[in-house]
Design a protein around this motif. Structure first.
Motif, short mmCIF file in Angstrom:
data_model
loop_
_atom_site.label_atom_id
_atom_site.label_comp_id
_atom_site.label_asym_id
_atom_site.label_seq_id
_atom_site.Cartn_x
_atom_site.Cartn_y
_atom_site.Cartn_z
N ASP A 153 -27.84 43.91 31.80
CA ASP A 153 -28.33 42.88 31.51
C ASP A 153 -29.43 42.25 29.61
OD1 ASP A 153 -28.27 40.14 32.59
OD2 ASP A 153 -29.90 40.45 33.97
N GLU A 154 -29.14 43.49 29.75
CA GLU A 154 -30.83 43.73 28.91
C GLU A 154 -30.28 43.70 27.57
OE1 GLU A 154 -33.26 47.15 29.62
OE2 GLU A 154 -34.91 45.87 28.04
N VAL A 155 -28.83 44.05 27.11
CA VAL A 155 -27.83 43.91 25.63
C VAL A 155 -27.27 43.26 26.31
CG1 VAL A 155 -28.87 46.46 25.75
CG2 VAL A 155 -26.08 45.83 26.61
N GLY A 156 -27.24 41.64 27.66
CA GLY A 156 -26.27 40.57 27.27
C GLY A 156 -25.30 41.08 27.78
N ALA A 157 -24.70 42.47 27.71
CA ALA A 157 -22.83 42.62 28.58
C ALA A 157 -23.10 42.69 30.11
CB ALA A 157 -22.80 44.07 27.47
N ALA A 158 -23.96 42.66 31.06
CA ALA A 158 -23.21 41.98 32.27
C ALA A 158 -22.52 42.54 33.11
CB ALA A 158 -24.81 41.38 32.74
N ARG A 172 -22.71 46.66 22.36
CA ARG A 172 -23.30 46.63 22.99
C ARG A 172 -23.73 47.56 24.01
NH1 ARG A 172 -25.72 41.62 22.42
NH2 ARG A 172 -24.84 40.78 21.16
N VAL A 173 -22.62 47.62 25.12
CA VAL A 173 -22.71 49.18 26.28
C VAL A 173 -23.11 50.05 25.68
CG1 VAL A 173 -20.44 49.79 27.77
CG2 VAL A 173 -20.76 47.26 27.42
N LEU A 174 -22.66 50.55 24.85
CA LEU A 174 -23.31 52.09 24.34
C LEU A 174 -24.63 51.84 24.35
CD1 LEU A 174 -20.63 52.92 22.40
CD2 LEU A 174 -20.55 53.71 24.63
N LEU A 175 -25.50 51.09 24.01
CA LEU A 175 -26.44 50.03 23.92
C LEU A 175 -26.81 50.97 25.17
CD1 LEU A 175 -28.59 50.88 21.58
CD2 LEU A 175 -28.34 48.59 21.50
N ALA A 176 -26.76 50.25 25.55
CA ALA A 176 -26.88 50.04 27.42
C ALA A 176 -26.69 51.68 27.76
CB ALA A 176 -26.06 48.88 27.57
N ARG A 177 -25.81 51.98 28.06
CA ARG A 177 -26.29 53.35 28.26
C ARG A 177 -26.74 54.41 27.78
NH1 ARG A 177 -25.01 57.92 28.43
NH2 ARG A 177 -25.21 57.82 25.94
N ALA A 178 -26.91 54.08 26.58
CA ALA A 178 -28.17 55.51 25.69
C ALA A 178 -29.67 55.19 26.47
CB ALA A 178 -27.70 55.02 24.53
N LEU A 179 -29.99 53.74 27.25
CA LEU A 179 -31.00 53.24 27.11
C LEU A 179 -30.82 53.36 28.85
CD1 LEU A 179 -32.98 51.39 26.12
CD2 LEU A 179 -31.99 49.18 27.25
N GLY A 222 -32.32 43.05 16.24
CA GLY A 222 -33.36 41.90 17.19
C GLY A 222 -33.79 43.08 18.78
N LEU A 223 -32.27 43.04 19.14
CA LEU A 223 -32.44 43.67 20.76
C LEU A 223 -32.59 44.76 20.64
CD1 LEU A 223 -31.55 43.08 23.41
CD2 LEU A 223 -28.98 44.13 22.70
#
Lengths: 271, 267
Positions: B112-117, B134-141, B167-168
Motif C-alpha cells: 500500500d505504501e508504494v501504491g501497489a496493493a 514498486r513491488v521490489l521497493l515494498a519487498r525491501a521495505l 518522492g516515495l
C-alpha cells in the motif's frame, strides 16, 4: 491383492515420487538437470565401489554422490570451464568408470541393467526401509531448507544481502539431492532418475501460481506416473523404470496440451 | 560533513579496492551511510557504483579496504537486475516473503505504501517495469530494515513515475527512519531529498550536498556542463541560472572522463 514383492516395489516407488516432485522443482528452477545427471551417474560407481569394499550399497552410493556434489561445488568456484562443460565431462566420465568397474568384477554378478534402468520389482524389505526412511528424512530437510533455498533460487545476491546463508543452503541442497538420488536409483535407475525429478515438476508448471503449489502438484504428478507406470509394467510386462518415465512423459505432454487449450479458450473469451 | 548528527553509522567502507579481470573497479573509495540519511551515489556507467554497493553488502570479495557494518544490521536490498525465470511460479504476495516471514497485514501495508496493493495476486513475471520496481521497493521495505540499498530504483519507469518514486523514497526515510543508499546514473534526476551525493568514477570524485556537488569542479569535469545544469534544475529549481550554465559552455566541451583533476573552476 498384490504379491508382497510387487507391493514393496509400489510403496517404494510412491515414496520416491513424493520426495522427487518437490526436489525436482528446485532442479528445474535452479537449472540443475545436468548436475543431477552427473550425480546419478556417479551413483553407479558408488554401487561398484560398495561391492568391492563390501559395504552397504546405499551407503556406497550416498558416499560417492556426496563426494561428487562437494567436488562440483568446489570446481564451480573456478571460472575457466563453463559449468555445463564441467558437468558434461563428469557425468559421462562417472558413467564410463562405473560401467568399467562393474565389468571388472567377475566374482560378483551385478545386474547392470537393473542399476541403469531401475528394477522396482527387485525391491527388498531392507531397500524399502532405506527408501521410506531416507525419503521422509529428505522431505523434512527440504521443508526446513525451503524458504532460504527458494530465496537464493530467485535471486542469490538479494538473499545473501538480506542475511540468507547462501553457501550453507546450497551445500545442504546438494547433499539432499545426493540422498534422493541414492534412494531413487532402485526405482528408475541411474540413467532415468533425473527424469523422475524434472518431468513431474515441468508438467505441473502451467497449473501452479506459487512455488509451494508447484511442489505439491509435482509430488502428485509423480505418484500418478508411478501408479500408471507400475500398472503398465504389471499388465504388459514392461520394464518398470522406463514404464514410469514414459507415463510421466505422457502426463507432461497431456498437461502442456491442456494448458495451451485453456490459454486459447481464455484468450477467445476475452476477445 | 553534511550528515545528520543524530544518526549512528550503519555501514562504512574505507579505502575500498577491487580489481576484476585486470581492471581497477574501485580504487580506494570511502563511503558511509548513517541512520535516517539518504546517500545518493552517482557516476558514469561502469564507474563501479553497483560494485561499491555490493561490497558494502559483503557480496564481493575486496582486494583492499574495510567494510564495517553496525552489529545486527538488517538490510533491504533492491538489486539492479531482477528477473524471475518463467518456470518459477511466483505471485507478488509470495515474493514479499521470500527472505522473511510476514503477516498478510504487513504485506498489504508495505504494498500500500508504494501504491501497489492491487498487484498482490499478480505473477511477478507479468508486471511492467514500473510495477516491478514498486513491488521490489515494498519487498525491501518489509520488516523495517535499518538500511535500504536501492540500485537504480527508477529504471524502466517513465518520467512522472520517476518523480513519484523519488518522492516515495524520501517519505519512506521520514516514516521509517532507515538509512538509504541509492545508486543512480540518471544525473538529472538526483532527488531533492538526498542528504549527500557521492560521485564516484572508480575513485571518489567528490561528495557533499547536491547543490555543492553540482558546482564541484571534479563533478563538472566528469559529467560536463549540461548534466550539472540538470542536476541543479531538479534540486533547486530557481538556482541554476547563469553562473553554471553560461560559464561552462565556454570551456566545458573538451573535458574528458580521464582528466578531471581540480584545474578547471566552473564559477
Amino acid at each position: 491383492m498384490l504379491e508382497p514383492f510387487l507391493l514393496h516395489g509400489l510403496i517404494a516407488g510412491l515414496g520416491v515420487a513424493l520426495v522427487a516432485g518437490p526436489l525436482g522443482c528446485f532442479v528445474v528452477w535452479r537449472r540443475m538437470a545436468y548436475f543431477g545427471d552427473a550425480l546419478a551417474h556417479s551413483a553407479l560407481l558408488g554401487v561398484a565401489l560398495g561391492f568391492l569394499l563390501g559395504v552397504n550399497l546405499t551407503i556406497g552410493v550416498l558416499a560417492s554422490s556426496v563426494a561428487l556434489a562437494l567436488f562440483v561445488l568446489l570446481m564451480q568456484t573456478q571460472r575457466r570451464l563453463a559449468s555445463d562443460t564441467l558437468l558434461g565431462i563428469l557425468a559421462h566420465a562417472m558413467l564410463a568408470f562405473g560401467v568399467i568397474v562393474v565389468s571388472l568384477m567377475d566374482r560378483v554378478r551385478i545386474d547392470l541393467l537393473g542399476y541403469l534402468f531401475g528394477d522396482l520389482l527387485a525391491v527388498t524389505v531392507g531397500d524399502l526401509y532405506w527408501i521410506l526412511g531416507g525419503g521422509a528424512l529428505a522431505l523434512a530437510a527440504l521443508a526446513l531448507l525451503w524458504r532460504p533455498l527458494l530465496a537464493s533460487s530467485v535471486h542469490e545476491e538479494m538473499a545473501r544481502a538480506e542475511g540468507v546463508p547462501v553457501m550453507r543452503v546450497r551445500l545442504g541442497f546438494m547433499i539432499l539431492f545426493a540422498v534422493v538420488i541414492a534412494i531413487a536409483m532402485k526405482i528408475v535407475g541411474v540413467l532415468l532418475i533425473i527424469s523422475l525429478l524434472i518431468i513431474p515438476a515441468a508438467a505441473m508448471r502451467p497449473f501452479a501460481h506459487t512455488p509451494e503449489a508447484m511442489a505439491a502438484l509435482a509430488a502428485g504428478a509423480g505418484v500418478i506416473a508411478v501408479l500408471a507406470g507400475f500398472n503398465g509394467s504389471v499388465e504388459w510386462d514392461l520394464p518398470t523404470g522406463p514404464a514410469i518415465v514414459a507415463a510421466a512423459t505422457i502426463l507432461f505432454v497431456l498437461c502442456q496440451a491442456a494448458a495451451a487449450l485453456w490459454r486459447g479458450v481464455a484468450r477467445a473469451a476475452r476477445a | 560533513m553534511p550528515e545528520r548528527a543524530n544518526g549512528t553509522t550503519l555501514v562504512e567502507g574505507r579505502g575500498l579496492r577491487l580489481r576484476l579481470g585486470g581492471h581497477d573497479i574501485l580504487q580506494g573509495v570511502d563511503v558511509s551511510v548513517r541512520a535516517g540519511e539518504i546517500v545518493t551515489v552517482i557516476g558514469p556507467n561502469g564507474a563501479g557504483k553497483s560494485m561499491m554497493a555490493r561490497a558494502l553488502l559483503g557480496l564481493v570479495a575486496l582486494d583492499g579496504g574495510t567494510v564495517t557494518r553496525k552489529p545486527g544490521l538488517t538490510v533491504g536490498y533492491m538489486p539492479q537486475r531482477f528477473a524471475v525465470d518463467s518456470v518459477l511460479p511466483l505471485t507478488v504476495r509470495r515474493l514479499m516473503t521470500l527472505t522473511q516471514r510476514a503477516s498478510a497485514a504487513a504485506i498489504g501495508a508495505a504494498l500500500d505504501e508504494v501504491g501497489a496493493a492491487h498487484l498482490l495476486s499478480r505473477q511477478v513475471q507479468e508486471l511492467s517495469g514500473g510495477e516491478l520496481q514498486r513491488v521490489l521497493l515494498a519487498r525491501a521495505l518489509l520488516g523495517d530494515p535499518d538500511l535500504l540499498v536501492l540500485d537504480e530504483p527508477i529504471q524502466g519507469v517513465d518520467v512522472t513515475g520517476q518523480m513519484e518514486l523519488y518522492g516515495l523514497i524520501a517519505r519512506l526515510r521520514d516514516r521509517h527512519g532507515c538509512g538509504i543508499l541509492l545508486i543512480s546514473h540518471d544525473l538529472h534526476l538526483v532527488m531533492a531529498a538526498t542528504d549527500r551525493v557521492v560521485c564516484i568514477n572508480h575513485h571518489l570524485c567528490c561528495e557533499g550536498k547536491p547543490e555543492a556537488v553540482s558546482r564541484d569542479p571534479a563533478y563538472l569535469a566528469l559529467f560536463g556542463a549540461q548534466a550539472a545544469q540538470n542536476l541543479a534544475v531538479y534540486t533547486h529549481a530557481h538556482d541554476h541560472s547563469h553562473d553554471l550554465a553560461g560559464e561552462v559552455v565556454e570551456d566545458g566541451h573538451h573535458h574528458d572522463h580521464g582528466d578531471h583533476h581540480h584545474a578547471k573552476k566552473a564559477s
